[in-house]
Design a protein around this motif. Structure first.
Motif, PDB file in Angstrom:
ATOM      1  N   LYS A   1       1.891   1.919  -3.625  1.00 12.67           N
ATOM      2  CA  LYS A   1       0.634   2.210  -4.343  1.00 12.67           C
ATOM      3  C   LYS A   1       0.174   3.635  -4.062  1.00 12.67           C
ATOM      4  N   GLN A   2       0.305   4.069  -2.804  1.00 12.82           N
ATOM      5  CA  GLN A   2      -0.094   5.428  -2.474  1.00 12.82           C
ATOM      6  C   GLN A   2       0.786   6.449  -3.191  1.00 12.82           C
TER       7      GLN A   2
ATOM      8  N   LYS B   1       0.677  12.401 -11.218  1.00 14.07           N
ATOM      9  CA  LYS B   1      -0.303  12.805 -12.238  1.00 14.07           C
ATOM     10  C   LYS B   1       0.320  12.969 -13.621  1.00 14.07           C
TER      11      LYS B   1
ATOM     12  N   GLU C   1       0.821  -1.204   0.000  1.00 14.99           N
ATOM     13  CA  GLU C   1       0.000   0.000   0.000  1.00 14.99           C
ATOM     14  C   GLU C   1       0.861   1.263   0.000  1.00 14.99           C
TER      15      GLU C   1
ATOM     16  N   HIS D   1      -0.293   6.631  -6.832  1.00 13.96           N
ATOM     17  CA  HIS D   1      -1.576   7.311  -7.073  1.00 13.96           C
ATOM     18  C   HIS D   1      -1.461   8.828  -6.948  1.00 13.96           C
ATOM     19  N   GLN D   2      -0.412   9.284  -6.275  1.00 16.93           N
ATOM     20  CA  GLN D   2      -0.207  10.729  -6.152  1.00 16.93           C
ATOM     21  C   GLN D   2       0.412  11.330  -7.420  1.00 16.93           C
TER      22      GLN D   2
END
Length: 417
Positions: A209-210, A216, A206, A213-214
């Motif tokens: 993964k975090q 862009k 996780e 996801h941040q």
């Protein structure tokens, strides 16, 4: 030339590469992450097998890590804290010791445990107090010696060193002679003393993964192996050549750059075996230590003593082996199950998965906490990241990624000193 016109590549989408990408994005740059495997995370991964979360090796996040506090959102990770102590299996008994100042439930078990002497326990309190006052900078500028000689100099009894410090820190350093630098011992001990050891509810993966996801404005090329790197060029294993203005190598660089061939890093290895059990022999979220020097098991942990996002309904037990004695997979499994029965009283185990992890932690000397952005620069266009630049920790991986990105920005903008 606009920021978006620069071609910036990061090789390796582990923690260090992801943080480097984060920093460059924060300054308005787009980039390409090149990853040899099918997902981000590097050594920080979790598989879902038989309805359980299996981390690639027994890993924890120390919540006091400064870089982790900077780059991670702890709340959304749903961190599950371990108790600040350990359960020690010795002479057919299980004894719990811990820090009663942080968790009162550990007071009586710690006071009456036969592990170490009363003097040892007072020395631990004294060590806790001293390291709380010692800054991280002071720790990493202090003289280096082995952890074993450091503990011996502090006059801990041989029983305290053999029954607690050796199995506990062997599981962290992944070597069972405590030859790791005293700087790393003090740093890790300070982090344990001031924060918690924790796992995200969804497993250790996780964390990457975090970070992913941040992002862009980053393109990620998965399943893309790099063959070699030179100034402004990345040669992929399939023969394709990529042109690049700046390259951050967030993995071991020695195999990618010809003049670094003789600077290959040595690594500590380990094995982690997972089992399903009907019940838990350790009821609380505590690591179990095996101080028997003839045992292959170093530590055990019931992951289901913490809340997990996925749970097949029974108990999940991990076993960490620091030195597998060269045993075959079958012989190691047999020996581990034998020791679980004889040393821990764990009689019913269903084998799930065996991870052999040859590159668990880098073997490093002259450990450092920080590095300046300019020190990450190998050439005018190539920068080095990864925990191998500093010390073997998730915190170091983040710092090295940050500093390599700042090195690129320093070159691009000339605004960092």
């Amino acid at each position: 030339m606009n920021k978006q016109d620069y071609k910036i590549h990061i090789v390796g989408a582990g923690i260090s590469g992801l943080v480097a990408a984060t920093v460059l994005e924060q300054h308005g740059y787009s980039l390409v992450l090149i990853e040899a495997s099918d997902r981000v995370g590097g050594r920080v991964k979790t598989d879902i097998i038989n309805g359980y979360q299996l981390d690639h090796g027994f890993q924890v996040l120390l919540t006091e890590y400064p870089a982790a506090q900077k780059y991670l959102d702890y709340k959304s990770l749903e961190l599950q804290d371990f108790l600040p102590g350990a359960s020690i299996f010795k002479n057919g008994k299980q004894e719990i010791i811990g820090d009663p100042l942080r968790d009162a439930s550990l007071l009586f078990s710690t006071l009456f445990a036969s592990v170490g002497t009363v003097t040892d326990k007072l020395k631990i309190l004294k060590l806790n107090t001293r390291l709380k006052k010692k800054t991280i900078e002071e720790i990493f500028s202090d003289k280096e010696q082995t952890t074993l000689s450091y503990l011996t100099e502090l006059d801990f009894s041989s029983s305290m060193i053999n029954d607690f410090f050796t199995p506990f820190f062997s599981g962290i350093f992944l070597e069972n002679k405590l030859e790791t630098s005293s700087r790393m011992f003090e740093f890790v001990y300070k982090m344990f003393g001031e924060g918690s050891a924790a796992l995200p509810k969804g497993g250790i993966e996780e964390i990457p993964k975090q970070l992913l996801h941040q992002l862009k404005g980053t393109t990620i090329k998965y399943n893309t192996a790099v063959s070699s790197i030179s100034d402004n060029k990345i040669l992929l294993a399939d023969g394709q050549e990529l042109e690049s203005d700046f390259i951050i190598i967030a993995t071991e660089a020695s195999s990618l750059i010809p003049n670094l061939k003789n600077q290959a890093i040595e690594w500590q290895s380990c094995d982690t075996l997972y089992f399903e059990t009907e019940s838990r022999t350790i009821q609380k979220p505590l690591i179990g230590l095996i101080p028997d020097q003839n045992a292959v098991i170093n530590n055990i942990f019931y992951h289901t003593s913490l809340k997990t996002a996925i749970n097949a309904g029974k108990e999940l037990l991990s076993v960490t082996v620091v030195d597998n004695l060269g045993l075959s997979d079958k012989a190691l499994l047999d020996q581990v199950q034998k020791e679980l029965r004889e040393l821990c009283g764990i009689t019913s185990t269903t084998f799930i998965k065996h991870y052999t992890i040859p590159k668990s932690l880098p073997k490093l000397s002259e450990l450092h906490y920080e590095i300046s952005p300019s020190e990450t620069r190998l050439t005018e266009t190539i920068y080095l990241a990864g925990d191998i630049q500093l010390n073997g920790s998730l915190n170091a991986a983040m710092i090295a990624g940050e500093k390599a990105a700042l090195g690129v920005l320093e070159n691009l903008q000339g605004i960092f000193k």
